[in-house]
Write a protein that holds these residues in place. Structure first.
Motif, PDB file in Angstrom:
ATOM      1  N   GLY A  81       0.867  -1.192   0.112  1.00  0.00           N
ATOM      2  CA  GLY A  81       0.089  -0.127  -0.085  1.00  0.00           C
ATOM      3  C   GLY A  81       0.725   1.054   0.126  1.00  0.00           C
ATOM      4  O   GLY A  81       1.778   1.382  -1.009  1.00  0.00           O
ATOM      5  N   GLU A  82       0.675   2.111   1.118  1.00  0.00           N
ATOM      6  CA  GLU A  82       1.446   3.393   1.304  1.00  0.00           C
ATOM      7  C   GLU A  82       2.486   3.199   2.163  1.00  0.00           C
ATOM      8  O   GLU A  82       3.449   4.138   2.558  1.00  0.00           O
ATOM      9  N   GLU A  83       2.749   2.001   2.946  1.00  0.00           N
ATOM     10  CA  GLU A  83       3.429   1.726   3.735  1.00  0.00           C
ATOM     11  C   GLU A  83       4.795   0.822   3.521  1.00  0.00           C
ATOM     12  O   GLU A  83       4.766  -0.219   3.111  1.00  0.00           O
ATOM     13  N   GLN A  84       5.941   1.475   3.814  1.00  0.00           N
ATOM     14  CA  GLN A  84       7.396   0.696   3.828  1.00  0.00           C
ATOM     15  C   GLN A  84       7.312  -0.192   5.055  1.00  0.00           C
ATOM     16  O   GLN A  84       7.271   0.204   6.019  1.00  0.00           O
ATOM     17  N   ILE A  85       7.355  -1.549   4.818  1.00  0.00           N
ATOM     18  CA  ILE A  85       7.286  -2.450   5.890  1.00  0.00           C
ATOM     19  C   ILE A  85       8.655  -3.103   6.068  1.00  0.00           C
ATOM     20  O   ILE A  85       8.737  -3.624   7.492  1.00  0.00           O
ATOM     21  N   SER A  86       9.432  -2.871   5.322  1.00  0.00           N
ATOM     22  CA  SER A  86      10.998  -3.503   5.343  1.00  0.00           C
ATOM     23  C   SER A  86      11.903  -2.758   4.581  1.00  0.00           C
ATOM     24  O   SER A  86      11.339  -2.583   3.432  1.00  0.00           O
ATOM     25  N   SER A  87      13.034  -2.702   5.056  1.00  0.00           N
ATOM     26  CA  SER A  87      14.043  -2.348   4.134  1.00  0.00           C
ATOM     27  C   SER A  87      15.594  -2.553   4.677  1.00  0.00           C
ATOM     28  O   SER A  87      15.796  -2.805   5.811  1.00  0.00           O
ATOM     29  N   LYS A 132      22.438 -13.637  12.058  1.00  0.00           N
ATOM     30  CA  LYS A 132      22.035 -12.629  13.117  1.00  0.00           C
ATOM     31  C   LYS A 132      20.617 -12.360  12.802  1.00  0.00           C
ATOM     32  O   LYS A 132      20.090 -11.855  11.728  1.00  0.00           O
ATOM     33  N   ALA A 133      19.698 -12.624  13.802  1.00  0.00           N
ATOM     34  CA  ALA A 133      18.170 -12.394  13.643  1.00  0.00           C
ATOM     35  C   ALA A 133      17.823 -11.084  13.254  1.00  0.00           C
ATOM     36  O   ALA A 133      16.866 -10.686  12.205  1.00  0.00           O
ATOM     37  N   GLU A 134      18.566  -9.796  13.624  1.00  0.00           N
ATOM     38  CA  GLU A 134      18.378  -8.692  13.363  1.00  0.00           C
ATOM     39  C   GLU A 134      18.685  -8.196  11.819  1.00  0.00           C
ATOM     40  O   GLU A 134      18.197  -7.294  11.372  1.00  0.00           O
ATOM     41  N   LEU A 135      19.419  -8.929  11.428  1.00  0.00           N
ATOM     42  CA  LEU A 135      20.031  -8.640   9.994  1.00  0.00           C
ATOM     43  C   LEU A 135      19.077  -9.594   8.921  1.00  0.00           C
ATOM     44  O   LEU A 135      19.238  -9.407   7.670  1.00  0.00           O
ATOM     45  N   ILE A 136      18.321 -10.470   9.253  1.00  0.00           N
ATOM     46  CA  ILE A 136      17.273 -11.167   8.357  1.00  0.00           C
ATOM     47  C   ILE A 136      15.844 -10.298   8.331  1.00  0.00           C
ATOM     48  O   ILE A 136      15.190 -10.164   9.306  1.00  0.00           O
ATOM     49  N   LYS A 137      15.589 -10.018   7.180  1.00  0.00           N
ATOM     50  CA  LYS A 137      14.262  -9.051   7.018  1.00  0.00           C
ATOM     51  C   LYS A 137      13.379  -9.909   5.963  1.00  0.00           C
ATOM     52  O   LYS A 137      13.967 -10.647   5.205  1.00  0.00           O
ATOM     53  N   ASP A 138      12.192  -9.427   5.911  1.00  0.00           N
ATOM     54  CA  ASP A 138      11.038 -10.259   4.964  1.00  0.00           C
ATOM     55  C   ASP A 138      10.086  -9.118   4.572  1.00  0.00           C
ATOM     56  O   ASP A 138       9.989  -8.138   5.365  1.00  0.00           O
ATOM     57  N   GLY A 139       9.475  -9.728   3.544  1.00  0.00           N
ATOM     58  CA  GLY A 139       8.264  -8.868   3.122  1.00  0.00           C
ATOM     59  C   GLY A 139       7.113  -9.126   3.769  1.00  0.00           C
ATOM     60  O   GLY A 139       6.990  -9.526   4.984  1.00  0.00           O
TER      61      GLY A 139
END
Length: 207
Positions: free
Chosen positions: A16-22, A118-125
């Motif tokens: 939508g209009e929200e960036q959820i991950s980067s 490292k958990a904090e370095l793995i992002k997803d959609g």
């Protein structure tokens, strides 16, 4: 399981209009799960994603470091369309795992990535959502990866095992043993040829 792995300077997912991950520099992974995928496919993909040497080292030498070596980020995006089979010009997605099975399967893979790195370095959609994925490819560097397919039919598995056993037996033969076998064959062939020749000569001498 299929994956398109891209080395990026940055990547992001917007719904939508929200960036959820980067992420900043690292890898953007588009992942397509097949109806035939098992835990072995997950293990293979996790290992490859984290260990592919797509980055330079501290001296600028290319193809020397993995995303883990450089402590960079990974953005995973589920993309069932990678399992497309074309029927004429129409895409068919029956090879993709159904969403109700694919979502827990995909989440399990994310967990394994986080545990291995490292958990904090793995992002997803956002699984199943209509996403806009920004990929700023660095290079460009794009790797197409597919987990090894294995036969599921017991008969095929049995055949594959027998072939492997034959290969192992062949490898286990030392060069000296192989040479002795060849020498024995040549000796037998020579004896047969000599016997045949003598027979021809003796027959000519008979009145």
């Amino acid at each position: 399981m299929k994956a398109i792995i891209q080395r990026v300077t940055k990547s992001s997912v917007t719904v939508g209009e929200e960036q959820i991950s980067s992420i900043g520099r690292g890898l953007c992974v588009l992942l397509g799960i097949s109806v035939e995928d098992t835990q072995k496919d997950v293990d293979y993909m996790v290992r490859k994603i984290l260990n592919l040497r797509l980055f330079e080292d501290e001296n600028g030498r290319a193809w020397s470091r993995s995303v883990m070596d450089r402590e960079l980020e990974v953005l995973c995006v589920s993309q069932f369309t990678l399992q497309c089979i074309l029927k004429g010009n129409k895409p068919d997605f029956h090879s993709a795992m159904p969403a109700e099975l694919a979502q827990p399967f995909y989440n399990n893979m994310l967990e394994q990535l986080r545990e291995a790195y490292k958990a904090e370095l793995i992002k997803d959609g956002q699984f199943g959502a209509k996403m806009q994925v920004l990929i700023q490819n660095d290079g460009p560097v794009t790797i197409q990866l597919e987990s090894p397919a294995g036969p599921t039919d017991p008969k095929l598995l049995s055949k594959q095992e027998k072939q492997q056993q034959r290969k192992e037996k062949t490898r286990s033969k030392g060069p000296s043993e192989s040479s002795r076998e060849k020498a024995a064959l040549r000796s037998k062939a020579g004896a047969s040829a000599s016997s045949g020749a003598e027979g021809d000569v003796s027959s000519e001498r008979e009145p």
